[in-house]
Design an enzyme around this catalytic site. Structure first.
Site, mmCIF file in Angstrom:
data_model
loop_
_atom_site.group_PDB
_atom_site.id
_atom_site.type_symbol
_atom_site.label_atom_id
_atom_site.label_comp_id
_atom_site.label_asym_id
_atom_site.label_seq_id
_atom_site.Cartn_x
_atom_site.Cartn_y
_atom_site.Cartn_z
ATOM 1 N N GLU A 128 -6.580 35.694 37.128
ATOM 2 C CA GLU A 128 -7.736 36.593 37.175
ATOM 3 C C GLU A 128 -7.636 37.599 36.024
ATOM 4 O OE1 GLU A 128 -7.846 38.161 41.187
ATOM 5 O OE2 GLU A 128 -8.278 36.187 42.035
ATOM 6 N N ALA A 159 -9.487 33.770 49.909
ATOM 7 C CA ALA A 159 -8.098 34.142 50.230
ATOM 8 C C ALA A 159 -7.313 34.427 48.947
ATOM 9 C CB ALA A 159 -7.453 33.052 51.065
ATOM 10 N N ASP A 166 -14.009 33.624 45.388
ATOM 11 C CA ASP A 166 -13.836 35.053 45.087
ATOM 12 C C ASP A 166 -12.510 35.290 44.384
ATOM 13 O OD1 ASP A 166 -14.527 37.836 45.264
ATOM 14 O OD2 ASP A 166 -13.046 38.041 46.876
ATOM 15 N N GLY A 212 -13.756 40.664 47.709
ATOM 16 C CA GLY A 212 -13.725 40.571 49.182
ATOM 17 C C GLY A 212 -13.505 41.931 49.833
ATOM 18 N N HIS A 214 -13.172 38.737 42.749
ATOM 19 C CA HIS A 214 -12.222 39.260 43.737
ATOM 20 C C HIS A 214 -12.770 40.540 44.379
ATOM 21 C CE1 HIS A 214 -7.671 39.192 44.844
ATOM 22 N NE2 HIS A 214 -8.382 39.738 45.820
ATOM 23 N N ASP A 273 -4.240 25.414 61.576
ATOM 24 C CA ASP A 273 -3.312 26.529 61.395
ATOM 25 C C ASP A 273 -2.065 26.193 62.212
ATOM 26 O OD1 ASP A 273 -1.854 28.922 61.620
ATOM 27 O OD2 ASP A 273 -3.663 30.157 61.505
HETATM 28 N N1 LIG Z 1 -10.627 38.390 48.635
HETATM 29 C C1 LIG Z 1 -10.038 39.512 49.022
HETATM 30 O O1 LIG Z 1 -10.319 40.584 48.513
HETATM 31 C C2 LIG Z 1 -9.032 39.474 50.135
HETATM 32 C C3 LIG Z 1 -8.902 40.596 50.963
HETATM 33 C C4 LIG Z 1 -7.999 40.537 52.027
HETATM 34 C C5 LIG Z 1 -7.213 39.420 52.212
HETATM 35 N N2 LIG Z 1 -7.335 38.375 51.357
HETATM 36 C C6 LIG Z 1 -6.486 37.188 51.532
HETATM 37 O O2 LIG Z 1 -6.744 36.630 52.805
HETATM 38 C C7 LIG Z 1 -5.501 36.158 53.319
HETATM 39 C C8 LIG Z 1 -5.610 36.051 54.826
HETATM 40 O O3 LIG Z 1 -5.697 37.338 55.375
HETATM 41 P P1 LIG Z 1 -5.490 37.571 56.934
HETATM 42 O O4 LIG Z 1 -5.544 39.024 57.142
HETATM 43 O O5 LIG Z 1 -6.394 36.702 57.706
HETATM 44 O O6 LIG Z 1 -3.995 37.048 57.119
HETATM 45 P P2 LIG Z 1 -3.295 36.629 58.481
HETATM 46 O O7 LIG Z 1 -1.844 36.687 58.215
HETATM 47 O O8 LIG Z 1 -3.859 37.420 59.611
HETATM 48 O O9 LIG Z 1 -3.754 35.116 58.690
HETATM 49 C C9 LIG Z 1 -3.290 34.060 57.905
HETATM 50 C C10 LIG Z 1 -3.286 32.823 58.771
HETATM 51 O O10 LIG Z 1 -2.940 31.706 57.947
HETATM 52 C C11 LIG Z 1 -2.116 30.860 58.735
HETATM 53 N N3 LIG Z 1 -1.373 29.930 57.883
HETATM 54 C C12 LIG Z 1 -0.230 30.159 57.197
HETATM 55 N N4 LIG Z 1 0.143 29.021 56.551
HETATM 56 C C13 LIG Z 1 -0.781 28.077 56.845
HETATM 57 C C14 LIG Z 1 -0.949 26.717 56.491
HETATM 58 N N5 LIG Z 1 -0.070 26.085 55.704
HETATM 59 N N6 LIG Z 1 -2.023 26.047 56.969
HETATM 60 C C15 LIG Z 1 -2.925 26.659 57.771
HETATM 61 N N7 LIG Z 1 -2.803 27.948 58.174
HETATM 62 C C16 LIG Z 1 -1.746 28.652 57.698
HETATM 63 C C17 LIG Z 1 -1.238 31.805 59.533
HETATM 64 O O11 LIG Z 1 -0.663 31.156 60.644
HETATM 65 C C18 LIG Z 1 -2.243 32.887 59.908
HETATM 66 O O12 LIG Z 1 -2.848 32.615 61.150
HETATM 67 C C19 LIG Z 1 -4.491 37.210 52.821
HETATM 68 O O13 LIG Z 1 -3.187 36.701 52.776
HETATM 69 C C20 LIG Z 1 -5.015 37.545 51.448
HETATM 70 O O14 LIG Z 1 -4.389 36.737 50.482
HETATM 71 C C21 LIG Z 1 -8.225 38.371 50.342
HETATM 72 O O1 LIG Z 2 -6.842 44.807 45.384
HETATM 73 C C1 LIG Z 2 -7.827 44.542 46.031
HETATM 74 O O2 LIG Z 2 -8.713 45.336 46.311
HETATM 75 C C2 LIG Z 2 -7.943 43.137 46.617
HETATM 76 C C3 LIG Z 2 -7.171 43.121 47.860
HETATM 77 C C4 LIG Z 2 -7.233 41.866 48.651
HETATM 78 O O3 LIG Z 2 -7.125 40.729 47.897
HETATM 79 C C5 LIG Z 2 -6.169 41.940 49.711
HETATM 80 O O4 LIG Z 2 -5.320 41.063 49.796
HETATM 81 O O5 LIG Z 2 -6.215 42.927 50.465
#
Ligand SMILES: NC(=O)c1ccc[n+]([C@@H]2O[C@H](COP(=O)([O-])OP(=O)(O)OC[C@H]3O[C@@H](n4cnc5c(N)ncnc54)[C@H](O)[C@@H]3O)[C@@H](O)[C@H]2O)c1
Ligand SMILES: O=C(O)CC[C@@H](O)C(=O)O
Length: 312
Positions: free
Chosen positions: A261, A231, A256, A281, A279, A171
């Protein structure tokens, strides 16, 4: 004076939209249906979305009354935040609402890739007793690479440490306190792939991270790598991943999220060793309640005066 229109474009808990209806003209549409969204948005002062609704320049241009886009969730890759700022539209997300749920699903997928629980169960239900067919691997003593040690990545790292896994991370913006809390060791991306038995992806989808794990990166992978992505689709190149799985260079993948999608034409669908979830999560009662509540609060704050309090 007519009440401001709040357009709910993705499913939210009904009791939360009912609360809003006491003070606003709440309307619903299916945001993933572009025609419906563009027909409904011109009247809207607020737009409530999850991940399925794309809020781009076309939508913003069609919405002259819009003052706030509230995203009931974390990722903002479906919202053109820069265009919204130019249009004077506040964009608010719910950054802590669902991170525990995502971390828990991620751990479940890591376990499911190591131990074929669901295929074994299906086999028993089908009347078989084939113990030798379902041998797995232990997680203890193996290495997990956490790509992105932010909110979700840190929760995942902590939980997998409890399985006695060694934790590596890559990171570029990693914080020392996150490394201390998780006991993770920071390494370059190539090293992360070369050393990890499991790679779990937790970076946001941006121009910089699209295709971050592609053919070149998967050529670095330790033989037998298992990959988890909760993610965003688009971060891992699905064609490169499918190729690595078909050639037996990787042992499995659990996804996921997909570039498109639903992923009707993904090369990963139907491949052995691939676990796919739709999706989900953030798909827990607690996460949906928190995300919806934060989004509703943001709408109220903007429409009744004042920007949302980011610390709320
Ligand atoms: N599946 C789901 O339903 C779901 C739900 C919530 C979030 N998400 C995804 O998860 C992602 C992460 O969420 P979070 O709350 O941890 O975000 P966050 O912003 O807290 O953490 C993201 C991390 O990624 C790092 N990063 C950015 N670019 C990078 C790179 N090129 N290489 C390595 N690290 C890098 C950042 O420095 C940061 O520490 C969200 O952006 C979202 O897309 C998915
Ligand atoms: O819409 C949703 O529930 C998925 C959200 C999730 O991917 C997020 O980034 O919070």
């Amino acid at each position: 004076m007519p009440s401001p229109v709040v357009l709910v474009a993705d499913p939210l808990p009904a009791h939360l939209t009912a609360e809003l209806a006491a003070d606003f003209d709440v309307r619903h549409c299916t945001g993933s249906d572009r025609a419906q969204l563009l027909a409904a948005v011109p009247e809207a002062s607020a737009l409530l979305v999850r991940s399925a609704t794309r809020v781009d320049l076309e939508v913003l241009d069609a919405a002259p009354r819009l003052r706030v886009v509230a995203r009931a969730g974390v990722g903002l890759d479906n919202v053109d935040v820069a265009a919204a700022a130019r249009a004077g539209v506040v964009v608010a997300n719910a950054p802590y609402s669902n991170v525990v749920s995502v971390a828990e699903l991620t751990v479940g997928l890591v376990v499911a890739l190591a131990r074929p629980i669901l295929p074994a169960s299906e086999s028993v239900h089908a009347g078989h007793w084939r113990r030798a067919d379902f041998q797995g691997v232990e997680l203890a003593g193996s290495t997990v690479g956490v790509l992105g040690l932010g909110k979700v990545g840190e929760l995942v790292a902590g939980r997998l440490r409890a399985f006695d896994m060694r934790v590596l991370t890559h990171d570029p913006h990693v914080r020392d306190d996150a490394l201390e809390r998780t006991g993770a060791q920071a390494v370059a991306l190539e090293e992360l792939l070369r050393q990890s038995d499991v790679l779990t992806v937790h970076v946001p989808l941006t121009d910089a991270t699209r295709g971050l794990i592609g053919e070149r990166e998967l050529s670095w992978a330790k033989p037998g790598l298992r990959l988890v992505n909760t993610a965003r689709g688009g971060i891992v190149d699905e064609f490169a991943l499918a190729q690595a799985l078909k050639e037996g260079r990787m042992a499995g993948a659990a996804l996921d999220v997909f570039e498109f999608e639903p992923p009707l034409s993904s090369p990963l669908l139907g491949l052995p060793g691939v676990i796919a979830t739709p999706h989900i999560g953030a798909g827990t009662a607690q996460a949906q309640e928190r995300a919806g509540r934060e989004a509703v609060r943001a709408v109220r704050q903007v429409l009744t005066g004042g920007a949302p309090d980011p610390a709320a």
